[in-house]
Scaffold this motif. Structure first.
Motif, PDB file in Angstrom:
ATOM      1  N   LEU A   1       0.900  -1.108   0.131  1.00 36.97           N
ATOM      2  CA  LEU A   1      -0.175  -0.108  -0.114  1.00 36.97           C
ATOM      3  C   LEU A   1       0.502   1.259   0.068  1.00 36.97           C
ATOM      4  CD1 LEU A   1      -2.932  -0.780   2.320  1.00 36.97           C
ATOM      5  CD2 LEU A   1      -2.744  -1.244  -0.163  1.00 36.97           C
ATOM      6  N   ALA A   2       1.296   1.823  -1.558  1.00 35.19           N
ATOM      7  CA  ALA A   2       2.001   2.867  -1.408  1.00 35.19           C
ATOM      8  C   ALA A   2       1.139   4.231  -0.673  1.00 35.19           C
ATOM      9  CB  ALA A   2       2.753   3.088  -3.066  1.00 35.19           C
ATOM     10  N   ALA A   3       0.038   3.951  -1.046  1.00 33.19           N
ATOM     11  CA  ALA A   3      -0.713   5.225  -0.428  1.00 33.19           C
ATOM     12  C   ALA A   3      -0.689   5.348   1.381  1.00 33.19           C
ATOM     13  CB  ALA A   3      -2.470   5.067  -0.743  1.00 33.19           C
ATOM     14  N   LEU A   4      -0.414   3.420   2.045  1.00 34.12           N
ATOM     15  CA  LEU A   4      -0.482   4.408   3.036  1.00 34.12           C
ATOM     16  C   LEU A   4       1.390   4.727   3.702  1.00 34.12           C
ATOM     17  CD1 LEU A   4      -1.542   3.205   5.671  1.00 34.12           C
ATOM     18  CD2 LEU A   4      -0.889   1.261   5.625  1.00 34.12           C
ATOM     19  N   GLN A   5       1.744   4.504   2.834  1.00 33.08           N
ATOM     20  CA  GLN A   5       3.152   4.899   3.533  1.00 33.08           C
ATOM     21  C   GLN A   5       3.551   6.663   3.174  1.00 33.08           C
ATOM     22  OE1 GLN A   5       4.871   2.212   0.874  1.00 33.08           O
ATOM     23  NE2 GLN A   5       6.758   1.441   2.079  1.00 33.08           N
ATOM     24  N   VAL A   6       3.056   6.598   2.149  1.00 32.56           N
ATOM     25  CA  VAL A   6       2.803   8.440   1.708  1.00 32.56           C
ATOM     26  C   VAL A   6       1.747   8.953   3.176  1.00 32.56           C
ATOM     27  CG1 VAL A   6       1.937  10.086   0.142  1.00 32.56           C
ATOM     28  CG2 VAL A   6       2.803   8.010  -0.630  1.00 32.56           C
ATOM     29  N   ALA A   7       0.547   8.353   3.743  1.00 26.83           N
ATOM     30  CA  ALA A   7      -0.227   8.870   4.447  1.00 26.83           C
ATOM     31  C   ALA A   7       0.410   8.947   5.389  1.00 26.83           C
ATOM     32  CB  ALA A   7      -1.477   8.933   4.595  1.00 26.83           C
ATOM     33  N   PHE A   8       2.213   8.095   6.144  1.00 31.20           N
ATOM     34  CA  PHE A   8       2.362   8.518   7.369  1.00 31.20           C
ATOM     35  C   PHE A   8       3.931   9.382   6.912  1.00 31.20           C
ATOM     36  CE2 PHE A   8       0.772   3.318   8.366  1.00 31.20           C
ATOM     37  CZ  PHE A   8       0.375   4.173   9.366  1.00 31.20           C
ATOM     38  N   TYR A   9       3.861   9.578   5.834  1.00 30.86           N
ATOM     39  CA  TYR A   9       5.132  10.638   5.615  1.00 30.86           C
ATOM     40  C   TYR A   9       4.914  11.817   5.798  1.00 30.86           C
ATOM     41  CZ  TYR A   9       8.661  13.385   3.208  1.00 30.86           C
ATOM     42  OH  TYR A   9       9.667  13.995   3.185  1.00 30.86           O
ATOM     43  N   TRP A  10       3.297  12.239   5.459  1.00 28.85           N
ATOM     44  CA  TRP A  10       2.665  13.381   6.143  1.00 28.85           C
ATOM     45  C   TRP A  10       2.570  13.343   7.568  1.00 28.85           C
ATOM     46  CZ3 TRP A  10       1.669  17.611   2.556  1.00 28.85           C
ATOM     47  CH2 TRP A  10       1.659  17.633   1.231  1.00 28.85           C
ATOM     48  N   MET A  11       1.851  12.533   7.886  1.00 29.16           N
ATOM     49  CA  MET A  11       1.073  12.168   9.222  1.00 29.16           C
ATOM     50  C   MET A  11       3.103  12.972  10.265  1.00 29.16           C
ATOM     51  SD  MET A  11      -1.117   9.339   9.435  1.00 29.16           S
ATOM     52  CE  MET A  11      -1.201   9.452  11.691  1.00 29.16           C
ATOM     53  N   ALA A  12       3.834  11.640   9.897  1.00 27.87           N
ATOM     54  CA  ALA A  12       5.354  11.895  10.410  1.00 27.87           C
ATOM     55  C   ALA A  12       5.587  13.883  10.654  1.00 27.87           C
ATOM     56  CB  ALA A  12       6.665  11.219   9.936  1.00 27.87           C
ATOM     57  N   ASN A  13       5.518  14.751   9.359  1.00 31.03           N
ATOM     58  CA  ASN A  13       6.525  15.467   9.663  1.00 31.03           C
ATOM     59  C   ASN A  13       5.341  16.578   9.353  1.00 31.03           C
ATOM     60  OD1 ASN A  13       9.261  15.547   7.557  1.00 31.03           O
ATOM     61  ND2 ASN A  13       7.595  14.164   6.197  1.00 31.03           N
ATOM     62  N   LEU A  14       3.682  16.201   9.934  1.00 34.46           N
ATOM     63  CA  LEU A  14       3.126  17.074  10.717  1.00 34.46           C
ATOM     64  C   LEU A  14       3.267  16.867  11.925  1.00 34.46           C
ATOM     65  CD1 LEU A  14      -0.111  16.216   8.302  1.00 34.46           C
ATOM     66  CD2 LEU A  14       1.334  18.557   8.321  1.00 34.46           C
ATOM     67  N   MET A  15       3.378  15.626  12.468  1.00 37.68           N
ATOM     68  CA  MET A  15       4.011  15.862  14.340  1.00 37.68           C
ATOM     69  C   MET A  15       4.917  16.348  14.043  1.00 37.68           C
ATOM     70  SD  MET A  15       1.258  14.312  15.647  1.00 37.68           S
ATOM     71  CE  MET A  15       2.845  13.475  17.105  1.00 37.68           C
ATOM     72  N   LEU A  16       5.820  17.010  13.627  1.00 38.99           N
ATOM     73  CA  LEU A  16       7.023  17.172  13.426  1.00 38.99           C
ATOM     74  C   LEU A  16       7.355  19.844  13.878  1.00 38.99           C
ATOM     75  CD1 LEU A  16       9.970  15.782  11.550  1.00 38.99           C
ATOM     76  CD2 LEU A  16       9.779  15.834  13.754  1.00 38.99           C
TER      77      LEU A  16
ATOM     78  N   LEU B   1      10.462  21.056   5.821  1.00 44.99           N
ATOM     79  CA  LEU B   1      11.703  20.210   4.384  1.00 44.99           C
ATOM     80  C   LEU B   1      11.206  19.204   4.668  1.00 44.99           C
ATOM     81  CD1 LEU B   1      15.509  20.734   6.107  1.00 44.99           C
ATOM     82  CD2 LEU B   1      14.306  21.989   4.098  1.00 44.99           C
ATOM     83  N   GLY B   2      10.326  17.953   5.673  1.00 38.33           N
ATOM     84  CA  GLY B   2       9.378  17.022   5.278  1.00 38.33           C
ATOM     85  C   GLY B   2       8.581  16.922   4.285  1.00 38.33           C
ATOM     86  N   LEU B   3       7.812  18.506   4.539  1.00 32.60           N
ATOM     87  CA  LEU B   3       6.562  18.806   3.856  1.00 32.60           C
ATOM     88  C   LEU B   3       6.976  19.321   2.485  1.00 32.60           C
ATOM     89  CD1 LEU B   3       4.097  19.761   6.926  1.00 32.60           C
ATOM     90  CD2 LEU B   3       4.043  17.935   5.426  1.00 32.60           C
ATOM     91  N   ALA B   4       8.016  20.545   2.140  1.00 28.90           N
ATOM     92  CA  ALA B   4       8.297  20.550   0.596  1.00 28.90           C
ATOM     93  C   ALA B   4       8.855  19.156  -0.026  1.00 28.90           C
ATOM     94  CB  ALA B   4       9.409  21.948   1.542  1.00 28.90           C
ATOM     95  N   ARG B   5       8.971  18.534   0.347  1.00 26.37           N
ATOM     96  CA  ARG B   5      10.273  17.295  -0.301  1.00 26.37           C
ATOM     97  C   ARG B   5       8.689  15.782  -0.404  1.00 26.37           C
ATOM     98  NH1 ARG B   5      13.604  12.595   1.889  1.00 26.37           N
ATOM     99  NH2 ARG B   5      14.786  11.216  -0.004  1.00 26.37           N
ATOM    100  N   ALA B   6       7.292  15.853  -0.031  1.00 32.36           N
ATOM    101  CA  ALA B   6       6.734  15.703   0.129  1.00 32.36           C
ATOM    102  C   ALA B   6       5.689  16.301  -1.025  1.00 32.36           C
ATOM    103  CB  ALA B   6       5.787  15.431   1.391  1.00 32.36           C
ATOM    104  N   VAL B   7       6.267  17.586  -1.277  1.00 33.00           N
ATOM    105  CA  VAL B   7       4.887  17.941  -2.298  1.00 33.00           C
ATOM    106  C   VAL B   7       5.482  17.639  -3.844  1.00 33.00           C
ATOM    107  CG1 VAL B   7       3.972  20.259  -3.735  1.00 33.00           C
ATOM    108  CG2 VAL B   7       4.017  20.146  -0.819  1.00 33.00           C
ATOM    109  N   ASN B   8       4.654  16.775  -4.390  1.00 40.85           N
ATOM    110  CA  ASN B   8       5.100  16.552  -5.843  1.00 40.85           C
ATOM    111  C   ASN B   8       6.000  15.983  -6.376  1.00 40.85           C
ATOM    112  OD1 ASN B   8       1.899  17.471  -7.508  1.00 40.85           O
ATOM    113  ND2 ASN B   8       3.680  19.549  -7.291  1.00 40.85           N
ATOM    114  N   GLY B   9       6.488  14.906  -5.302  1.00 42.95           N
ATOM    115  CA  GLY B   9       7.867  13.897  -5.249  1.00 42.95           C
ATOM    116  C   GLY B   9       8.348  14.844  -5.256  1.00 42.95           C
TER     117      GLY B   9
END
Length: 251
Positions: A90-105, A228-236
């Motif tokens: 589930l790639a979508a689940l990994q992306v969701a966790f990535y966003w959650m981790a950086n939002l928690m930061l 930085l993490g969120l900037a990296r997440a935008v459109n990969g």
């Protein structure tokens, strides 16, 4: 995951350790106040360890237990999440966790600066857990030996903490139990200098670390990692060499 990837996690622990003083300050203060065990005169030439050495051993043991519990939680989170991702793909689940981790930061950075207190609910939950655990921990009090301090640190590491949970999301994204444990080890080592100093210096360090300027500086650093993490997440988006400073690896 190499050492360079773990450096930002270490820095998050270091920057957020002013918060650790509030969360763990009481228990570390108890280590300072605990009476050192008396030397037993087994033979005439026995030499007692200095009181400072006993205090240092207790503080090291407590922090060793605390970091070991972080590593166990990281291994559990990384192993379970990595196994689920491999099983379900589930790639979508990994992306969701990535966003959650950086939002928690981001939330943690704002919390450290006292700009937003949303994570305070987790701290309140920790207080409830601690009050319920206290009757069970009576055999460990006073923490007048390294073994008692080690056990107390191992238990205390499981008390709910917003900062620990923020980094645990990163451990979940690590992909394996070993890497999840490495993430939490780096984080725990980041918190170690402040809590070691607190255990040895007590109230003097607590007053200095709780100054607003110190908390704002630490909060801004953690906030920058989240941005930085969120900037990296935008459109990969790739940030070049700045990718090494992202706390969470891109999914």
């Amino acid at each position: 995951m190499n050492v360079l990837n773990l450096l930002p996690v270490f820095l998050v622990g270091l920057a957020g350790s002013a918060h650790c003083i509030g969360m763990c300050g009481g228990i570390v203060g108890a280590l300072s106040a605990a009476a050192a065990p008396r030397a037993r005169p087994v033979i005439a030439i026995a030499v007692a360890r200095p009181a400072g050495a006993d205090k240092l051993l207790r503080v090291l043991a407590y922090n060793g237990g605390r970091i070991a519990s972080y590593m166990a939680a990281g291994a559990l989170a990384g192993g379970l999440a990595g196994g689920a991702a491999n099983l379900l793909r589930l790639a979508a689940l990994q992306v969701a966790f990535y966003w959650m981790a950086n939002l928690m930061l981001l939330a943690l950075g704002l919390y450290l600066m006292d700009a937003w207190r949303g994570l305070a609910r987790l701290e309140a939950a920790g207080g409830v857990v601690w009050r319920r655990l206290q009757p069970l921990l009576k055999p460990l009090l006073p923490m007048d030996s390294p073994l008692k301090a080690l056990a107390m640190g191992g238990l205390w590491g499981w008390v709910p903490c917003g900062m620990v949970y923020s980094v645990l999301l990163t451990a979940m994204l690590s992909g394996s139990a070993l890497q999840g444990a490495a993430v939490m080890l780096a984080f725990g080592l980041g918190t170690l200098p402040t809590l070691l100093a607190l255990g040895l210096l007590g109230a003097r360090l607590r007053a200095a670390a709780q100054r607003r300027g110190v908390r704002v500086a630490g909060g801004l650093l953690v906030l920058a990692f989240g941005l930085l993490g969120l900037a990296r997440a935008v459109n990969g988006l790739s940030l070049g060499w700045l990718d090494a400073l992202c706390v969470t690896g891109h999914p």
